[in-house]
Design a protein around this motif. Structure first.
Motif, PDB file in Angstrom:
ATOM      1  N   GLU A 253     -52.202  63.280  32.656  1.00 22.03           N
ATOM      2  CA  GLU A 253     -52.062  63.397  34.112  1.00 22.03           C
ATOM      3  C   GLU A 253     -50.609  63.494  34.554  1.00 22.03           C
ATOM      4  O   GLU A 253     -50.300  64.111  35.571  1.00 22.03           O
ATOM      5  CB  GLU A 253     -52.709  62.194  34.800  1.00 22.03           C
ATOM      6  CG  GLU A 253     -54.215  62.114  34.658  1.00 22.03           C
ATOM      7  CD  GLU A 253     -54.791  60.910  35.368  1.00 22.03           C
ATOM      8  OE1 GLU A 253     -54.115  60.363  36.277  1.00 22.03           O
ATOM      9  OE2 GLU A 253     -55.897  60.482  35.016  1.00 22.03           O
ATOM     10  N   GLY A 254     -49.709  62.857  33.792  1.00 19.66           N
ATOM     11  CA  GLY A 254     -48.312  62.869  34.197  1.00 19.66           C
ATOM     12  C   GLY A 254     -47.485  62.045  33.242  1.00 19.66           C
ATOM     13  O   GLY A 254     -47.919  61.701  32.142  1.00 19.66           O
ATOM     14  N   VAL A 255     -46.263  61.719  33.670  1.00 18.63           N
ATOM     15  CA  VAL A 255     -45.385  60.883  32.867  1.00 18.63           C
ATOM     16  C   VAL A 255     -45.106  59.580  33.609  1.00 18.63           C
ATOM     17  O   VAL A 255     -45.087  59.536  34.848  1.00 18.63           O
ATOM     18  CB  VAL A 255     -44.058  61.599  32.515  1.00 18.63           C
ATOM     19  CG1 VAL A 255     -44.324  62.785  31.610  1.00 18.63           C
ATOM     20  CG2 VAL A 255     -43.303  62.019  33.757  1.00 18.63           C
ATOM     21  N   GLY A 358     -52.668  58.948  31.234  1.00 16.65           N
ATOM     22  CA  GLY A 358     -53.884  59.571  31.750  1.00 16.65           C
ATOM     23  C   GLY A 358     -54.525  60.571  30.818  1.00 16.65           C
ATOM     24  O   GLY A 358     -55.283  61.436  31.252  1.00 16.65           O
ATOM     25  N   GLY A 359     -54.242  60.463  29.525  1.00 16.63           N
ATOM     26  CA  GLY A 359     -54.828  61.393  28.570  1.00 16.63           C
ATOM     27  C   GLY A 359     -56.193  60.935  28.084  1.00 16.63           C
ATOM     28  O   GLY A 359     -56.655  59.825  28.372  1.00 16.63           O
ATOM     29  N   THR A 360     -56.866  61.799  27.351  1.00 16.20           N
ATOM     30  CA  THR A 360     -58.136  61.443  26.729  1.00 16.20           C
ATOM     31  C   THR A 360     -57.869  60.486  25.571  1.00 16.20           C
ATOM     32  O   THR A 360     -57.053  60.784  24.703  1.00 16.20           O
ATOM     33  CB  THR A 360     -58.846  62.702  26.196  1.00 16.20           C
ATOM     34  OG1 THR A 360     -59.046  63.608  27.271  1.00 16.20           O
ATOM     35  CG2 THR A 360     -60.191  62.342  25.588  1.00 16.20           C
ATOM     36  N   PRO A 361     -58.524  59.330  25.546  1.00 17.75           N
ATOM     37  CA  PRO A 361     -58.266  58.376  24.454  1.00 17.75           C
ATOM     38  C   PRO A 361     -58.544  58.988  23.087  1.00 17.75           C
ATOM     39  O   PRO A 361     -59.513  59.730  22.901  1.00 17.75           O
ATOM     40  CB  PRO A 361     -59.249  57.232  24.759  1.00 17.75           C
ATOM     41  CG  PRO A 361     -59.518  57.333  26.221  1.00 17.75           C
ATOM     42  CD  PRO A 361     -59.489  58.804  26.528  1.00 17.75           C
ATOM     43  N   LEU A 362     -57.681  58.674  22.140  1.00 16.18           N
ATOM     44  CA  LEU A 362     -57.852  59.082  20.754  1.00 16.18           C
ATOM     45  C   LEU A 362     -58.173  57.843  19.916  1.00 16.18           C
ATOM     46  O   LEU A 362     -57.831  56.721  20.300  1.00 16.18           O
ATOM     47  CB  LEU A 362     -56.581  59.743  20.223  1.00 16.18           C
ATOM     48  CG  LEU A 362     -56.185  61.074  20.849  1.00 16.18           C
ATOM     49  CD1 LEU A 362     -54.798  61.488  20.359  1.00 16.18           C
ATOM     50  CD2 LEU A 362     -57.210  62.151  20.518  1.00 16.18           C
ATOM     51  N   GLU A 462     -60.215  64.484  19.825  1.00 19.19           N
ATOM     52  CA  GLU A 462     -60.421  64.017  21.188  1.00 19.19           C
ATOM     53  C   GLU A 462     -61.906  63.806  21.476  1.00 19.19           C
ATOM     54  O   GLU A 462     -62.771  64.477  20.921  1.00 19.19           O
ATOM     55  CB  GLU A 462     -59.846  65.019  22.192  1.00 19.19           C
ATOM     56  CG  GLU A 462     -58.324  65.161  22.115  1.00 19.19           C
ATOM     57  CD  GLU A 462     -57.798  66.119  23.156  1.00 19.19           C
ATOM     58  OE1 GLU A 462     -58.617  66.694  23.905  1.00 19.19           O
ATOM     59  OE2 GLU A 462     -56.571  66.287  23.239  1.00 19.19           O
ATOM     60  N   LYS A 463     -62.164  62.874  22.356  1.00 23.80           N
ATOM     61  CA  LYS A 463     -63.510  62.602  22.873  1.00 23.80           C
ATOM     62  C   LYS A 463     -64.484  62.177  21.780  1.00 23.80           C
ATOM     63  O   LYS A 463     -65.693  62.304  21.943  1.00 23.80           O
ATOM     64  CB  LYS A 463     -64.067  63.830  23.614  1.00 23.80           C
ATOM     65  CG  LYS A 463     -63.213  64.300  24.777  1.00 23.80           C
ATOM     66  CD  LYS A 463     -63.799  65.529  25.441  1.00 23.80           C
ATOM     67  CE  LYS A 463     -62.914  66.008  26.574  1.00 23.80           C
ATOM     68  NZ  LYS A 463     -63.448  67.240  27.226  1.00 23.80           N
TER      69      LYS A 463
END
Length: 494
Positions: A253-255, A358-362, A462-463
């Motif tokens: 989503e951002g930094v 805000g990334g997809t959890p790994l 991912e996912k």
């Protein structure tokens, strides 16, 4: 402004800035000629690097040593958790970061062992060998237990497969970062790269006299200096050299910046062009004097800017091509609007870290278990048709039963995980097709090479968190395996 009112412009600093950022190739060529240094593109900062550490437990075992090798090959920073450092050196070599610890002794899982971990791969297992003994290189063991009468030597399955895994899970939960974040700059851990990639870009490039720099001080980056409005100037900044390859922040989503400022309003710029005077995507943020705060900068809120003017027709920032970062204090906002919190003179901004959020959890914890862990005592099981480990579970101290309890400790932890249950492990070369199933019913075999590769690649799927599955090899040799496709057919644990 008359010449008498103008401050002395520093030509030397101007040339130094252009040289540092390689704006004029001729200047760099002259510098290299004088200093006798050939240009080395390998010194350019790498945006594809992994900042965090992959901790490999059981790193000297048959799968563990392969996981270490493949993790290094994939570009990860690897730390091997071992009990015998001399043995580990003989197996892993002298270039691997080793830490001495024992997962059955939680007090050994110290902050030094767990520092900066990004993810863990657990390859630990009890030691199984023939009743009559084995060769020094465990040749009989690597044949598989169906060829001999096995026994457990050393620690018990309860201590290793359950309590040890549980200890490691509990330690990891204290040190792992948030699963949806990616660390970009960690200034709490000074490195040679952090010291050399940030350079000053002050208003000297426009004829001004402001001066700033970035120094690593007290486990932070200190952006400090003096900003002056003399000579129509009024900004100071520090900027990274271009990263090659650039940072790929797609899916975030951002930094997020962890900062402590002086109450003024600063800017951050992200750039997707490697040229010196291109468009930057900016965001202004306020600081609270002498107070640590988190600043979230959504990519959607970044403003495209060229020479302090907004670019109306610029596309949204291309998150997969972030090639440089810049921090700035300026008397202007954008389009000649003034910064309402700007004060000329000395300034300080401390930065602890910069992360994508805000990334997809790994997956952050990959556990190698075993096919068959749910079969001992299962109604309707024909033991004559089951692998040796299932038939001999009680004789081997309940090895599969304790492995299942170790799995459960991970499932209950809240850490994003993948639990891999391989069928019988072999020393055969890998490279055959893989067959995934769930429900713990399949039988077969699989190369330790393939299990190790599956562990390492699983860190980037991912996912696909919080899944347990069995795996065996098929008959066909394949050139590559589409793990994303294989994982797409699996269901998360309930």
């Amino acid at each position: 402004m008359t010449d008498k009112n103008r401050s002395q412009w520093d030509l030397g600093r101007f040339i130094e800035t252009l040289t540092y950022f390689e704006v004029i190739p001729f200047l760099n060529w002259v510098q290299q000629l004088i200093q006798g240094r050939p240009k080395d593109n390998q010194d350019r900062p790498n945006g594809g690097r992994n900042v965090g550490v992959i901790l490999v437990a059981g790193a000297t075992g048959g799968v563990g040593k392969r996981v270490v090798q493949r993790s290094l090959k994939h570009g990860y920073n690897v730390r091997a958790l071992v009990r015998d450092i001399d043995k580990a050196r003989s197996i892993l070599g002298n270039d691997v970061d080793l830490v001495v610890a024992d997962i059955t002794q939680p007090e050994t899982l110290t902050p030094l062992v767990m520092a900066d971990i990004q993810a863990l791969i657990c390859c630990t297992a009890v030691r199984v060998q023939p009743v009559e003994g084995d060769t020094a290189d465990r040749a009989k063991y690597y044949q598989g237990v169906k060829f001999y009468q096995p026994e457990i030597v050393g620690d018990t399955p309860e201590n290793v497969e359950y309590q040890g895994v549980k200890n490691l899970v509990q330690a990891a939960a204290k040190y792992l970062p948030q699963a949806n974040e990616k660390l970009i700059f960690d200034f709490t851990k000074p490195s040679a790269e952090l010291k050399t990639i940030w350079g000053a870009v002050d208003d000297v490039v426009m004829g001004g006299v402001s001066a700033s720099n970035m120094q690593l001080v007290e486990d932070t980056a200190l952006f400090a200096g003096n900003v002056s409005t003399a000579n129509s100037g009024g900004f100071a900044s520090v900027r990274t050299k271009n990263f090659d390859p650039p940072f790929n922040l797609s899916g975030y989503e951002g930094v997020k910046l962890r900062i402590k400022g002086d109450g003024q309003r600063y800017k951050i710029f992200l750039r997707t062009e490697d040229k010196w005077d291109g468009v930057g995507y900016g965001h202004s943020f306020d600081t609270v004097a002498n107070t640590w705060i988190d600043i979230h900068v959504p990519f959607a809120d970044l403003i495209p800017v060229f020479r302090a003017k907004t670019v109306k027709d610029a596309p949204p920032i291309e998150q997969s091509k972030i090639c440089s970062f810049q921090l700035m204090l300026s008397k202007f906002e954008y389009d000649n609007a003034l910064n309402p919190k700007f004060l000329p003179g000395n300034f300080t901004l401390q930065v602890e870290s910069i992360k994508a959020y805000g990334g997809t959890p790994l997956p952050q914890f990959i556990l190698i278990s075993s096919a068959g862990v749910t079969r001992p005592g299962r109604p309707g099981i024909n033991l004559d048709e089951e692998p040796p480990a299932v038939r001999l579970n009680d004789q081997l101290g309940g090895i599969l039963t304790w492995k299942l309890k170790g799995e459960d400790s991970l499932r209950e932890s809240g850490i994003p995980y993948i639990i891999i249950r391989p069928c019988a492990l072999t020393e055969e070369p890998g490279g055959k097709e893989l067959i995934f199933e769930q429900g713990d019913n399949i039988k077969g075999k699989i190369s330790r090479d393939d299990v190790a590769e599956l562990c390492v690649q699983g860190l980037e799927i991912e996912k696909m968190c919080n899944m347990t599955f069995e795996v065996k090899q098929g008959e066909n040799i394949v050139n590559s395996i589409n793990l994303q496709s294989l994982f797409s057919n699996l269901q998360p644990d309930k």
